[in-house]
Write a protein that holds these residues in place. Structure first.
Motif, PDB file in Angstrom:
ATOM      1  N   ASP A 285      27.005 -47.820 -28.975  1.00 13.18           N
ATOM      2  CA  ASP A 285      26.695 -48.021 -30.641  1.00 13.18           C
ATOM      3  C   ASP A 285      26.324 -49.165 -30.875  1.00 13.18           C
ATOM      4  O   ASP A 285      26.805 -50.202 -30.820  1.00 13.18           O
ATOM      5  CB  ASP A 285      27.756 -47.575 -31.200  1.00 13.18           C
ATOM      6  N   GLY A 286      25.054 -49.597 -31.530  1.00  7.60           N
ATOM      7  CA  GLY A 286      24.468 -50.606 -31.569  1.00  7.60           C
ATOM      8  C   GLY A 286      23.994 -51.597 -30.485  1.00  7.60           C
ATOM      9  O   GLY A 286      23.108 -52.285 -30.566  1.00  7.60           O
ATOM     10  N   LEU A 287      24.099 -51.014 -29.372  1.00  9.90           N
ATOM     11  CA  LEU A 287      23.445 -51.732 -27.954  1.00  9.90           C
ATOM     12  C   LEU A 287      22.425 -50.759 -27.399  1.00  9.90           C
ATOM     13  O   LEU A 287      21.562 -51.615 -26.678  1.00  9.90           O
ATOM     14  CB  LEU A 287      24.567 -51.794 -27.158  1.00  9.90           C
ATOM     15  N   VAL A 288      22.057 -49.632 -27.750  1.00  8.25           N
ATOM     16  CA  VAL A 288      21.071 -49.093 -27.286  1.00  8.25           C
ATOM     17  C   VAL A 288      20.774 -47.981 -28.444  1.00  8.25           C
ATOM     18  O   VAL A 288      21.542 -47.823 -29.180  1.00  8.25           O
ATOM     19  CB  VAL A 288      21.550 -48.100 -25.869  1.00  8.25           C
ATOM     20  N   ASP A 289      19.668 -47.451 -28.375  1.00  4.66           N
ATOM     21  CA  ASP A 289      19.133 -46.672 -29.340  1.00  4.66           C
ATOM     22  C   ASP A 289      20.062 -45.367 -29.538  1.00  4.66           C
ATOM     23  O   ASP A 289      20.581 -44.973 -28.281  1.00  4.66           O
ATOM     24  CB  ASP A 289      17.602 -46.074 -28.965  1.00  4.66           C
ATOM     25  N   SER A 290      19.967 -44.915 -30.623  1.00  2.43           N
ATOM     26  CA  SER A 290      21.103 -43.642 -30.774  1.00  2.43           C
ATOM     27  C   SER A 290      20.542 -42.443 -29.888  1.00  2.43           C
ATOM     28  O   SER A 290      21.506 -41.637 -29.617  1.00  2.43           O
ATOM     29  CB  SER A 290      21.100 -43.091 -32.226  1.00  2.43           C
ATOM     30  N   GLN A 291      19.488 -42.354 -29.870  1.00  6.54           N
ATOM     31  CA  GLN A 291      18.950 -41.192 -28.656  1.00  6.54           C
ATOM     32  C   GLN A 291      19.503 -41.375 -27.185  1.00  6.54           C
ATOM     33  O   GLN A 291      19.546 -40.347 -26.555  1.00  6.54           O
ATOM     34  CB  GLN A 291      17.399 -41.235 -28.892  1.00  6.54           C
ATOM     35  N   GLU A 292      20.070 -42.558 -26.861  1.00  4.63           N
ATOM     36  CA  GLU A 292      20.608 -42.775 -25.601  1.00  4.63           C
ATOM     37  C   GLU A 292      22.010 -42.445 -25.508  1.00  4.63           C
ATOM     38  O   GLU A 292      22.682 -42.659 -24.221  1.00  4.63           O
ATOM     39  CB  GLU A 292      20.252 -44.428 -25.379  1.00  4.63           C
ATOM     40  N   HIS A 293      22.747 -42.083 -26.702  1.00  7.06           N
ATOM     41  CA  HIS A 293      24.273 -42.133 -26.660  1.00  7.06           C
ATOM     42  C   HIS A 293      24.680 -40.781 -25.909  1.00  7.06           C
ATOM     43  O   HIS A 293      25.611 -41.069 -25.049  1.00  7.06           O
ATOM     44  CB  HIS A 293      24.725 -42.024 -28.243  1.00  7.06           C
ATOM     45  N   ASP A 294      23.871 -39.635 -26.000  1.00  6.66           N
ATOM     46  CA  ASP A 294      24.211 -38.416 -25.319  1.00  6.66           C
ATOM     47  C   ASP A 294      24.062 -38.851 -23.727  1.00  6.66           C
ATOM     48  O   ASP A 294      24.748 -38.408 -22.769  1.00  6.66           O
ATOM     49  CB  ASP A 294      23.739 -37.477 -25.524  1.00  6.66           C
ATOM     50  N   ASN A 295      23.097 -39.561 -23.417  1.00  4.38           N
ATOM     51  CA  ASN A 295      22.860 -39.933 -21.887  1.00  4.38           C
ATOM     52  C   ASN A 295      23.790 -40.830 -21.327  1.00  4.38           C
ATOM     53  O   ASN A 295      24.448 -40.757 -20.112  1.00  4.38           O
ATOM     54  CB  ASN A 295      21.418 -40.697 -21.752  1.00  4.38           C
TER      55      ASN A 295
END
Length: 385
Positions: A285-295
């Protein structure tokens, strides 16, 4: 307050289930107490014991508002030094659940009149015969558990010697040779995963799921678990697609692949993989795009896939159409998600400096890392597997 980092170990029983957690605090007791009080809102709830071991064990740790499921772990030597009187007085006054780390001063600790719920033995400093003798001798004083168990063979030996559980990560490194093929159940889940990942027609995915009724049941159970936190109950795969969309559904289908494991240590491996998954998702959270969180979640969930499925990581991944950063991280080839996986793995070690360095590389503070780790543990506890 100086930085206090938390690392952890699971306590595994003979059914291969994690029956307790062991948190090791790397820092001074006074700082640790303040840190733990600040994390009260994310402390893992439930009846499962959470051992808390602090190298600088003294009375200052008792400034912590100790949760009911916490067990404070002290070596016998802590009751024999110059600060012992203050520590004993505080323990007699507060009466928390206690674990005695057996050492040469254990007898003096027992003579102090404290009630210990657990007695912990170092499996590296005691032979199996000594452990068996100690387990019988000390049984009236507390439930026996083993520390520093570094192999499956040692794990089995400590249980045969009379230990209830062992604190270790030995199960992450299976000793048997990997299989050459996936079992039919695993292969079928990968087919469904690939269909979802390429946004196949809903009817095609439903038809694939119907080939395995147990698979559909498990999927709905996960989605409706307390860990997911939905406000309404999902009653069908079609309903799940409507509420979640294909992207989120891919994340939860990924868990099913791990549940197809036939490994003897599958329950402990699943708990660990799920904790890593949630931890990596939170740290992103806050370090990568939110689209990357599931990955990030999927990377953590798949990080023990070789141990769970009994095949090499390369073989496990070759049939799956994963995004390149996930594959790179899982195969140790770097990439965007690799630092998060390295940090999640470092939380399972005992090297404070390595943990601090890995967190620093991502700009993550000790407080944020500790909070995310406890939240991830609570998340794993809420899941049913």
């Amino acid at each position: 307050m100086s930085d206090v980092f938390i690392t952890r170990q699971p306590l595994v029983n003979r059914q291969s289930r994690i029956i307790a957690l062991r948190l090791r605090l790397h820092g001074a007791s006074g700082d640790a107490a303040r840190m733990l009080n600040a994390l009260a809102d994310v402390w893992p709830q439930g009846e499962r014991p959470v051992f808390v071991a602090c190298p600088d064990a003294d009375g200052r740790l008792l400034d912590w508002n100790i949760p009911a499921n916490a067990t404070l772990e002290f070596p016998g030597a802590a009751f024999c030094d110059a600060r012992a009187g203050e520590l004993l007085a505080a323990l007699h006054r507060q009466r928390p659940s206690l674990c005695l780390d057996y050492d040469e001063q254990a007898g003096e600790a027992l003579a102090a009149g404290l009630a210990f719920r657990f007695i912990a033995y170092d499996a590296k400093s005691q032979t199996v015969a000594q452990l068996k003798t100690l387990a019988a001798k000390m049984q009236p004083y507390g439930i026996g558990v083993a520390l520093n168990v570094d192999s499956e063979k040692a794990f089995k030996a400590t249980l045969e010697a009379g230990m209830t559980a062992a604190a270790s990560w030995f199960f992450k490194h299976p000793t048997s040779a990997p299989a050459k093929t996936l079992n039919p159940g695993q292969a079928h889940i990968i087919r469904v995963l690939n269909l979802v990942r390429k946004n196949a027609d809903l009817r095609e995915i439903e038809a694939a799921l119907k080939q395995d009724v147990a698979l559909s049941y498990k999927l709905l159970r996960y989605i409706n678990s307390a860990g997911f936190g939905l406000s309404c109950e999902i009653q069908s795969f079609r309903h799940a697609v409507t509420i979640l969309g294909y992207g989120k559904l891919n994340k939860w289908l990924s868990l099913l692949l791990a549940t197809a494991s036939k490994a003897s240590m599958a329950p402990a491996l699943m708990h660990t993989a799920l904790t890593r998954a949630r931890l990596m998702e939170l740290l992103g959270d806050g370090l990568v795009d939110s689209q990357e969180h599931d990955n990030l979640f999927i990377t953590g969930a798949f990080s023990l896939l070789d141990a769970l499925l009994g095949v090499s990581m390369e073989h496990a991944l070759e049939a799956m159409h994963l995004p390149q950063p996930i594959s790179d991280a899982l195969l140790g080839e770097g990439g965007l998600y690799a630092p998060f996986l390295d940090l999640a793995a470092a939380c399972e070690g005992n090297d404070r400096e390595a943990l601090a360095e890995q967190a620093g590389m991502l700009g993550i503070s000790a407080e944020r890392l500790n909070r995310a780790q406890l939240s991830a543990l609570a998340f794993a506890e809420a899941m049913e597997f």
